[in-house]
Each structure stands twice: as C-alpha cells, then as structure tokens.
Design a protein around this motif. Structure first.
Motif, mmCIF file in Angstrom:
data_model
loop_
_atom_site.group_PDB
_atom_site.id
_atom_site.type_symbol
_atom_site.label_atom_id
_atom_site.label_comp_id
_atom_site.label_asym_id
_atom_site.label_seq_id
_atom_site.Cartn_x
_atom_site.Cartn_y
_atom_site.Cartn_z
ATOM 1 N N GLY A 1 0.775 -1.230 0.000
ATOM 2 C CA GLY A 1 0.000 0.000 0.000
ATOM 3 C C GLY A 1 0.807 1.281 0.000
ATOM 4 O O GLY A 1 0.229 2.369 0.051
ATOM 5 N N ALA A 2 2.126 1.191 -0.060
ATOM 6 C CA ALA A 2 2.956 2.395 -0.028
ATOM 7 C C ALA A 2 2.875 3.142 -1.355
ATOM 8 O O ALA A 2 2.760 2.542 -2.430
ATOM 9 N N ASP A 3 2.933 4.465 -1.290
ATOM 10 C CA ASP A 3 2.990 5.282 -2.506
ATOM 11 C C ASP A 3 4.377 5.208 -3.139
ATOM 12 O O ASP A 3 4.508 5.198 -4.363
ATOM 13 N N VAL A 4 5.398 5.190 -2.290
ATOM 14 C CA VAL A 4 6.787 5.136 -2.753
ATOM 15 C C VAL A 4 7.527 4.123 -1.893
ATOM 16 O O VAL A 4 7.388 4.131 -0.664
ATOM 17 N N VAL A 5 8.313 3.274 -2.525
ATOM 18 C CA VAL A 5 9.203 2.369 -1.805
ATOM 19 C C VAL A 5 10.631 2.828 -2.037
ATOM 20 O O VAL A 5 11.056 3.024 -3.182
ATOM 21 N N VAL A 6 11.368 3.038 -0.947
ATOM 22 C CA VAL A 6 12.787 3.395 -1.007
ATOM 23 C C VAL A 6 13.589 2.213 -0.499
ATOM 24 O O VAL A 6 13.272 1.658 0.566
ATOM 25 N N ALA A 7 14.596 1.804 -1.269
ATOM 26 C CA ALA A 7 15.337 0.587 -0.909
ATOM 27 C C ALA A 7 16.811 0.760 -1.221
ATOM 28 O O ALA A 7 17.198 1.558 -2.078
ATOM 29 N N ASP A 8 17.626 -0.013 -0.506
ATOM 30 C CA ASP A 8 19.018 -0.147 -0.909
ATOM 31 C C ASP A 8 19.107 -1.324 -1.886
ATOM 32 O O ASP A 8 18.126 -2.033 -2.135
ATOM 33 N N THR A 9 20.280 -1.532 -2.471
ATOM 34 C CA THR A 9 20.400 -2.561 -3.514
ATOM 35 C C THR A 9 20.167 -3.968 -2.975
ATOM 36 O O THR A 9 19.722 -4.853 -3.717
ATOM 37 N N PRO B 1 3.784 1.840 -7.052
ATOM 38 C CA PRO B 1 3.865 2.532 -8.338
ATOM 39 C C PRO B 1 5.145 3.326 -8.520
ATOM 40 O O PRO B 1 5.490 3.699 -9.642
ATOM 41 N N ASN B 2 5.844 3.581 -7.430
ATOM 42 C CA ASN B 2 7.078 4.371 -7.493
ATOM 43 C C ASN B 2 8.129 3.732 -6.600
ATOM 44 O O ASN B 2 7.829 3.354 -5.457
ATOM 45 N N VAL B 3 9.343 3.603 -7.124
ATOM 46 C CA VAL B 3 10.441 2.983 -6.375
ATOM 47 C C VAL B 3 11.687 3.843 -6.528
ATOM 48 O O VAL B 3 12.004 4.301 -7.630
ATOM 49 N N ILE B 4 12.375 4.044 -5.416
ATOM 50 C CA ILE B 4 13.655 4.748 -5.425
ATOM 51 C C ILE B 4 14.705 3.800 -4.859
ATOM 52 O O ILE B 4 14.517 3.243 -3.772
ATOM 53 N N VAL B 5 15.780 3.609 -5.604
ATOM 54 C CA VAL B 5 16.857 2.740 -5.148
ATOM 55 C C VAL B 5 18.136 3.548 -5.067
ATOM 56 O O VAL B 5 18.570 4.165 -6.053
ATOM 57 N N ASP B 6 18.716 3.567 -3.890
ATOM 58 C CA ASP B 6 19.964 4.271 -3.647
ATOM 59 C C ASP B 6 21.084 3.243 -3.773
ATOM 60 O O ASP B 6 21.333 2.469 -2.850
ATOM 61 N N GLY B 7 21.743 3.205 -4.958
ATOM 62 C CA GLY B 7 22.749 2.162 -5.135
ATOM 63 C C GLY B 7 23.437 2.238 -6.476
ATOM 64 O O GLY B 7 23.705 3.313 -6.989
ATOM 65 N N THR B 8 23.695 1.080 -7.057
ATOM 66 C CA THR B 8 24.542 0.985 -8.245
ATOM 67 C C THR B 8 23.734 1.117 -9.531
ATOM 68 O O THR B 8 22.510 1.119 -9.534
ATOM 69 N N ARG B 9 24.456 1.165 -10.670
ATOM 70 C CA ARG B 9 23.799 1.259 -11.974
ATOM 71 C C ARG B 9 22.977 0.017 -12.290
ATOM 72 O O ARG B 9 21.984 0.086 -13.014
ATOM 73 N N LYS B 10 23.397 -1.130 -11.754
ATOM 74 C CA LYS B 10 22.651 -2.353 -12.032
ATOM 75 C C LYS B 10 21.203 -2.233 -11.572
ATOM 76 O O LYS B 10 20.297 -2.812 -12.168
ATOM 77 N N ALA C 1 9.651 3.224 -15.836
ATOM 78 C CA ALA C 1 10.429 4.298 -16.461
ATOM 79 C C ALA C 1 11.396 4.801 -15.395
ATOM 80 O O ALA C 1 10.979 5.120 -14.273
ATOM 81 N N VAL C 2 12.684 4.850 -15.722
ATOM 82 C CA VAL C 2 13.707 5.115 -14.707
ATOM 83 C C VAL C 2 14.456 6.405 -15.027
ATOM 84 O O VAL C 2 14.904 6.622 -16.156
ATOM 85 N N MET C 3 14.583 7.226 -14.024
ATOM 86 C CA MET C 3 15.395 8.439 -14.097
ATOM 87 C C MET C 3 16.644 8.210 -13.252
ATOM 88 O O MET C 3 16.537 7.827 -12.077
ATOM 89 N N ARG D 1 5.727 4.127 -12.604
ATOM 90 C CA ARG D 1 4.837 3.556 -13.620
ATOM 91 C C ARG D 1 4.146 4.657 -14.429
ATOM 92 O O ARG D 1 3.528 4.366 -15.449
ATOM 93 N N SER D 2 4.244 5.911 -13.957
ATOM 94 C CA SER D 2 3.565 7.037 -14.620
ATOM 95 C C SER D 2 4.582 8.141 -14.890
ATOM 96 O O SER D 2 4.645 9.127 -14.156
ATOM 97 N N PRO D 3 5.384 7.983 -15.930
ATOM 98 C CA PRO D 3 6.442 8.962 -16.167
ATOM 99 C C PRO D 3 5.886 10.331 -16.558
ATOM 100 O O PRO D 3 4.790 10.459 -17.090
#
Length: 465
Positions: free
Chosen positions: A25-33, A45-54, A65-67, A133-135
């Motif tokens: 149910g989260a709007d945004v998930v923030v995760a490490d690699t 629907p939205n994910v932020i990953v603080d980590g490597t290019r992989k 869609a990834v920025m 999911r909604s760029p």
C-alpha cells in the motif's frame, strides 16, 4: 523503507513523511540494492533505489520508467542532483557546482562534465534510480506551468544543506540551451507558506526600488501551491556561486575582482537609495523593541539606538553571504532577497558580505578558522582587513555618515542578524523536532560583543594601511 539506505530514515522523519516497513500500500518504496528484489515485488507505483547502476537496469526490466540521478559531489551530502538524461543541464551542474583548490580535482571535474554532456556516464558507481509507472515531469515543475515553466524541460536540482525547512530548487533549462533560464524554488515540507510570502514581499521591495539594485537581481515571477507544498519561480542567474569561485585554484588578485565589484555595487546602491535620517526611525524602534532586549545581559550601551539617529536608511538585502552571489565573467547576480528592507542600516550588507567572503579569500575554510578570522578581520589583524576597511570608508564617505556612528551601526546590524538566526533555528527545531546547532549568525553576534577590540566602540576601520 526497505533496508538501510544511508540517511533516508532520519531525513524522511524530519520532513514528517510517514514511514512503513511493510511496502504493502505504499505510494513510494525506497530501498538499498540488497532489497531491490523486494522493492520490485512490492507492487508500489514508485520505487527509489539508492545504489549501483545495475539497479536502474533491473527496474527497467521490471517495467518502470527510470530516471538516473547523479549526486554531486559523489561522496557526502549532495549539493546537486543531476538528471543524466538532461545532458546539457548535467554538464552545467558539474561545471558549476563544485570547485577545488587542487588543480587535478578541477581537471577531473571538467572531464566528468564533458562525459555527461556527451551522454556518457562518469566513472562513479553510485546513482540514485527514481522509477515510476507514470512517467512525466516532476510534480513540482508541473505546479509551475502557469508561471512560465514549459513541459518537458531539462533540469538540475540544487540541494540545500542543513535543516529541512530550507528550500531546494530546480534549475530549468530551455530546450536546446546549455544555461538555465528559470529557477523553481520549492519547500521540502508542507506548510512553508511564510518563507514564500516573505520572498514575495522582498521581491516587491526590490521592484519598487529599481535602479542599480534590481539590475543585479533575478526577476521574480510568482508563487503557487499544491497539497501544502509551495513553489516560487524567478529568472535564473547563470554562472558559479561565489563560494565555489573563491575556493577555485586561482591567484588571489583574480579572486578579489568580483568581491571589489560587489562592494562597489553596495556603495552605489546605498548612495542611490539613502533617504533622510528620519526614514530609519521605524527600524530603530524595531531594533530597540525586538532585538536589543535579547542581548542586554551582554552589556550593550543603553543609548545604542540613539547613536545612529543621524544615519539615513537605505536598501538592505540582509543576507548577502557568499552563497547568495553568482559570478559569471565580469558580471554577478545577487540572489534571495526575501529579507530585503527598503530602509535598513546602510553598513549592514557591506560588513556582512566582507566577513563571509574575505575569510575564503584568506583561506579560513573550517568553522573554527571562520570564528578566528572574524575577530582578526575586524580587529585589523587579517590579510584582508585593509580591504574591508577601505570598503567601509568608501561607504561612510559616500553617505557622509558620522564616523562615531559606525561602531553602533555595525553592532546593531550584527545583533539583528544574530537574533534572526536564533529565531530561524528555534522555528526549524519546532517544525522538525530535531535540535540544531547555533548558526554562524548567532555566534558572530556573541563574538562581536565579547572579543576585545570589537563592539559598539569599534573604530579599527579608520586605520589606513
């Protein structure tokens, strides 16, 4: 929040953003690699990953869609976040965000800037991957559409260090251009209307003043709000922050050039906007009522406000530090006029500016060095003391100020700034619930009243070297 991506939990909590350890149910998930797979499986629907290019490639395979954002600098708290898809903006950011006294670091930054400008990734391992999911454009830029920000514009984000109540900003680049055209400032928390209203009032003061002052300032376009988040828009100043310019590997004489230009501009603004001594009466009354009682235990004279009775009021920026000046070749722009006053103490900006920039010119870069340099500069013991004293004598002569009023005027200006800094700190602590250390403005005021040779009787500025 999955895993322990560095600093995220404390920063989100400070901004009063609800955090859950279960992603359902989260709007945004923030995760490490290490928790990337769980983030992908969360259905968010939205994910932020603080980590490597992989990580960014895995998110793309997952249908996002990834920025890709490059933090600058790559180590430590970022000063900018650069969208690598915005090549020109990313190159501009690397070229102007950082300066190093070591030449090899400066050369490295120029190479990195050319790489991102050509669409190549610099040789760094860490990226911030923002997946959706909604760029589309960042929501805060969409708010600014009615204020002239076009859809699909390139951008780079300026990140303000310190408290969460400080604002970040987008530099917005017109399509195909290598320099920003607009700046969109935004609050990092809901409910910061006071900051943006104050900025609007300051812009009105500057517009009414016009002339020499407004010629060196951005053009304010307006402000807007959505869901409690405020933004404002103004024209962009292209170039390098004075703080970065002064840290660059360049001869002292070259680094002094823009400082002399700003000081000359301040004298001309004071001369152009100075009124009658009576114009300063409301400011003197405010200082006596709201500021001096906070410092009376430190032994300030009872007649301190009366000592500036013959001093005229003039336009005052009231926060003219190295971070608020952009230099570009022979020109410069002065930013952040939110504290501007039509009738302020005419020496306030010049001394405040000199204290902040001349310590960088003299190489006093650490906080302990900063305090020692403040005392030495104003006692006439620093390498740049003759420079500051010459600026002060020039302004005193231009306005025909009584020499005996200078020490009192500088004291009132520094105590006013110290009180303002203390109020800002207490307000930020109340908003975020996090204790903050006293900023330099508070410490500067106390040093001024306690260090031998400084204070209301100060006259070292009269010395001619």
């Amino acid at each position: 929040l999955l895993g322990d991506p560095g600093g995220w939990r404390s920063d989100l909590s400070e901004r009063l953003i609800e955090i859950a350890d279960d992603p359902a149910g989260a709007d945004v998930v923030v995760a490490d690699t290490d928790h990337l797979a769980r983030a992908l499986a969360s259905g968010a629907p939205n994910v932020i990953v603080d980590g490597t290019r992989k990580a960014s490639r895995a998110l793309e395979r997952g249908g996002f869609a990834v920025m890709r954002l490059l933090p600058v600098p790559v180590a430590g708290p970022p000063l900018m976040l650069l969208n690598l898809a915005s090549r020109r903006a990313a190159r501009y950011g690397i070229e102007h965000a950082l300066s190093h006294p070591e030449r090899w670091r400066a050369v490295r930054n120029r190479v990195a800037a050319r790489l991102v400008g050509a669409g190549l990734r610099p040789p760094v391992g860490e990226l911030l991957s923002v997946a959706t999911r909604s760029p589309g454009d960042p929501a805060l830029l969409e708010i600014a559409r009615d204020l002239g920000v076009p859809p699909g514009a390139d951008w780079a984000m300026l990140v303000s260090p310190g408290s969460a109540v400080r604002r970040n900003a987008f530099l917005v680049f017109p399509r195909g251009q290598s320099r920003p055209g607009l700046v969109v400032k935004f609050g990092r928390m809901r409910g910061l209307d006071e900051h943006f209203a104050r900025e609007e009032r300051g812009a009105s003061v500057l517009t009414a003043t016009g002339g020499t002052a407004s010629a060196r300032a951005p053009e304010y376009r307006g402000r807007a709000e959505r869901d409690g988040f405020w933004i404002s828009v103004e024209t962009a100043a292209s170039g390098t922050k004075l703080s970065s310019f002064l840290r660059a590997p360049a001869p002292r004489a070259r680094r002094l050039v823009p400082l002399e230009a700003v000081a000359d501009w301040l004298v001309r603004v004071a001369r152009e906007t100075a009124g009658r001594a009576g114009d300063l009466e409301p400011e003197r009354a405010r200082l006596a009522r709201d500021v001096l009682p906070e410092w009376e235990t430190l032994g300030i004279p009872a007649d301190l406000v009366g000592a500036v009775a013959r001093v005229p009021g003039s336009l005052q920026h009231n926060d003219l530090a190295e971070e608020n000046v952009i230099v570009d070749g022979a020109g410069f722009t002065v930013l952040d006029w939110e504290w501007a006053k039509a009738h302020g103490l005419p020496l306030g900006d010049l001394v405040y500016f000199g204290v902040h920039v001349l310590r960088l010119l003299d190489g006093a870069l650490s906080e302990p060095d900063r305090e020692r340099h403040f005392v030495a500069l104003l006692r006439g013991e620093a390498a740049s003391s003759p420079i500051l004293f010459a600026w002060i004598r020039r302004l005193v002569g231009a306005l025909e100020l009584p020499p005996e009023s200078v020490g009192a005027a500088v004291t009132l200006s520094l105590l006013d700034r110290g009180s303002l800094s203390a109020r800002q700190r207490l307000s930020a602590e109340a908003s975020t619930g996090a204790p903050l250390e006293a900023a330099f403005g508070e410490r500067m005021a106390r040093l001024w009243l306690s260090a031998p040779g400084l204070g209301p009787a100060w006259d070292a500025w009269r010395r001619v070297s």
